[in-house]
Design an enzyme around this catalytic site. Sequence first.
Site, PDB file in Angstrom:
ATOM      1  N   GLU A  24       7.162  -0.607  -2.236  1.00  0.00           N
ATOM      2  CA  GLU A  24       7.486  -1.905  -2.814  1.00  0.00           C
ATOM      3  C   GLU A  24       7.760  -2.934  -1.724  1.00  0.00           C
ATOM      4  OE1 GLU A  24       9.605  -0.441  -6.963  1.00  0.00           O
ATOM      5  OE2 GLU A  24      10.859  -0.865  -5.201  1.00  0.00           O
ATOM      6  N   ASP A  75      -8.983  -8.964   9.803  1.00  0.00           N
ATOM      7  CA  ASP A  75      -8.791  -9.208   8.374  1.00  0.00           C
ATOM      8  C   ASP A  75      -8.151 -10.563   8.148  1.00  0.00           C
ATOM      9  OD1 ASP A  75      -7.156  -7.467   5.595  1.00  0.00           O
ATOM     10  OD2 ASP A  75      -8.990  -8.660   5.695  1.00  0.00           O
ATOM     11  N   GLU A  84       0.821  -1.208   0.000  1.00  0.00           N
ATOM     12  CA  GLU A  84       0.000   0.000   0.000  1.00  0.00           C
ATOM     13  C   GLU A  84       0.855   1.258   0.000  1.00  0.00           C
ATOM     14  OE1 GLU A  84      -2.688   0.129   3.228  1.00  0.00           O
ATOM     15  OE2 GLU A  84      -3.606   2.032   2.650  1.00  0.00           O
TER      16      GLU A  84
END
EC number: 2.7.10.1
Length: 1003
Positions: A651, A763, A648
Amino acid sequence: MRFCSAPLWVWIISALTRWTVEPVEVMLLDTTRSTAEMGWSTHPDTGWDEVSVLDDRNQLIRTYEVCNFNLPNQNNWLATPFVMRGSAPRMHVTLRFSVRDCSSVRNVGASCKETFTLYYKEADSQTEALQGWGETEDAGEPGGGGWVKIDTIAADKSFSRVEQSQQHESKRGHRMNVKTRSFGPLTRKGFILGFVDSGACISLVGVSLFYRKCPETFRSLAHFPDMPSGAEPSSLVPVDGSCVPNAQSQTATTPKLHCNADGDWMVPVGVCVCEAGFESNQNGSACTACRPGHFKSDVSESPSCSPCPAQSHSSQEGSSVCQCLSGFYRAPEESSDSPCTAPPSAPQDLHWESEGSGLTLRWRAPLSLGSREDLHYNVLCRMCPAPSTVCLRCGDGITFTPGQQGLSQTRVQVHNLLPRVHYTFQVQAVNGVTGQSPQPPQYSSVNVSISQSVPSSVPMMHQVSRTPDSITLSWPQPDNPNGDILDYQIRYFDKSGDEESSVLLSSETNMATVQGLSSGTIYVFQIRARNEMGYGAYSGKLYFQTLLEEERSEAVQKKLPLMVGSVLGGMAFLLVGAVLILVFVFRSKRRESTYSDRLQRYISTRGGGVKYYVDPSTYEDPNEAIREFAREIDPAHVKIEEVIGAGEFGEVCRGKLKPAGKREITVAIKTLRSSCMDSEKCSFLSEASTMGQFDNPNVLKLEGVVTRSRPVMIISEFMENGALDSFLRENEGQFSMLQLVGMLRGIAAGMRYLSEMNFVHRDLAARNVLVNSNLVCKVSDFGLSRFLRGDDESLPTYTAALGSKIPIRWTAPESIQYRKFTSASDVWSFGIVMWEVTSYGERPYWDMSNQEVMTAVGDEYRLPAPPNCPGTLHSLMLDCWLKDRSERPGFEQIVSTLDKLIRHPAGLKAISTHTNRPSQPLLSNTPVDFSTLSSVSDWLDALKMGRYKEEFSSAGMNSLETVSRMTLEDIQRVGVSLLGHQKKILNSIQLLRVHQNQGQIEV
């Protein structure tokens, strides 16, 4: 006869598609009314004679007669003048003639005939046509001299000698024969007809020579010119049409009609449609402009223009859109046939009610909604430090619940207002066309001034120390004290009791020791702050446990040798300690004490030595959390080798870490791109602060961070096989069920460790589980993870803020509906992970939308067992998906269940079948109406398998009949590789076969 030789299908099509317009006959030669001498060619001279006779109306006409039946070997020729054929490739000839009956003649043998033969000869001139006429004996022989036989003409009716002698034309008319023949194809400029008598008594009363053509016509808004019929009886001559003015072809090709041999139009191909602003007239021959007050928005087959929608008009003919009246608009996504609407008026009765350091704004709906239903509200806030000063936009510290934009309800709560500051609130009413209006949205405003508010709630408490009869706690001051904090009030009670037995304790500092407690007992604590305006709200419930007596005894025994050997050193330590205590007490009395004064990195509420997670977001300075929980690494010890992905904030790389004096190891490196803002950097480092608190073989290990140079990096252990979901899809069917259960056991063990730390992941999904080379699974990706606080049900809970991301397919229903996250909601997510693992990375709920998933789960539908999934595992999944979160198993119980299956793998052999559990397998009764499906594309869309349309088309599966014969091997050959999709398509094919035999069925 050649006239009847057309294929059957031509006549069927002609009957079904023949246009009502009558064909046209173009007459080239007609002797039926001829009174002048015709002068046709005859051979020999003793054969045909031109004579005048009275017709059936007693009018004199010219005819040709021959009557040499009493002489043998007659070969009498009669030829018409040369006829130019024009563009006609085929001709028709109608003959009117009478023939004497041979039986009425005595003493005449076989030389008497009642027939004659009709020929034609093509040429470019009459001279050429009659060349050699009568010069040779075979000039008139069939096939000789270029003559082509049309037919032998036989009489249906004949007359006797008595009738002939009486010359009674009215009676003779009853014996007249009428025959029509056609001939072709014709390729030269013209032709002549030949009539050959071989011994009959014939009177050729009339010859009509003509060709047929399809007449000029208008059909489907296209003009078609007249066209001669085809050269053969079965010919269909294609004719291109041209669209009439203000019309265009509906397809890429021009419209066509086909002209048959009878001069009839048939087999239309393509149509023209009127352009926007025009409509077809009644007979489809022209496009006329829409009248004022009407419109037609597109090029379509719609036959007529439509009246203008509400609040719009068109003043000119041929309008393709009706313009909105002044003050009315259409939303950008609305079509031109939508009515025009207006923005709403201002909200009514805006007022406010004070609530501590905030307020609640309330209002009523506008009087006028602008004839729309999509009404929303926006709240604007401006702050003025003092009256008559410049007002500025309110800062980010002021929050709005449920939000500030796009509100559907008529109330909003405003928090964290500053005292002695003047505020102006505007509530705008907006709908779908507000943005189209040049005027700003209508609004109501209210002025607010809060003299002073009570403090906001205390965000957290931490345990400093504990004994069997006391617990020492510390806390930060409220985020918004709204003045000087006078003191704090602590409320606590035994967790096994109730709130009515609460005990209150006051403290003027950020620390307090609660005494007189029972050993080994869990207590519930809440705290609130007080300023001169009064007490603020209590914090959430937190749980702390006192020590057991035996735990303190063990600790003392372990420390006794050190205590005896350190008496003198202890004296010196006490002196230094006294100074430190004074410093600490001084700092704790400061009103602005922050989390930098926290002394509670490790807190224990469930027994000695249990480490609890500390939420990095509670630190005012994120760098402090990084320093406390993550090891800073010298960038010289880090080597980036290869970029393996994108995160996000930058890299993701593979690299090497070589600390001084230690062996080199392979690591994963997340880098922060240089363009990131400070808030993104805080979010980036927050995950490292979270990972740094964990130490478990099934949780991804943090090696350290690089924050003092660029780029900023998070360095963690390297997992060779990457994310679990993609790893399973790449190795579908390669593992035994026991291996899959081993992977699930590792994930469950990692989640058990996290839940024991009062940590909720939020999540948990196969994409957020990493796999190393030994197939060890480790929980990772803590971007949505949070610390759990106590809620009203005494269950550690995290409440997500509005607008935060929620992975719908993996999230428990109570978390979606109420935004409440607990370890029980992580258990629900683990059940989804189990389904992902046993289906080898299949997407949960397949191609269903998020809204369809929420509806199905709310109706208590549950995912069915994947192919070859053991019943014990599917039962455990269903337990994880129980609606009541208190009935779901904990991770400790899940790990125990999986351990039993690993020790006794016989329980993995029974494949799951339908169960009697209340939860229904998802999509088990989804109806598909096969009668509404007209194509393979429609069928795939109904199955939500539209992604395979191109594969089915390329494989030649273009009809439902072909699809109904497919097998599993055919499905795999088409390119459907996912087991779940193969099974779903195969089941539907089986039901499609049943439908084809029995009618509609439910899938």
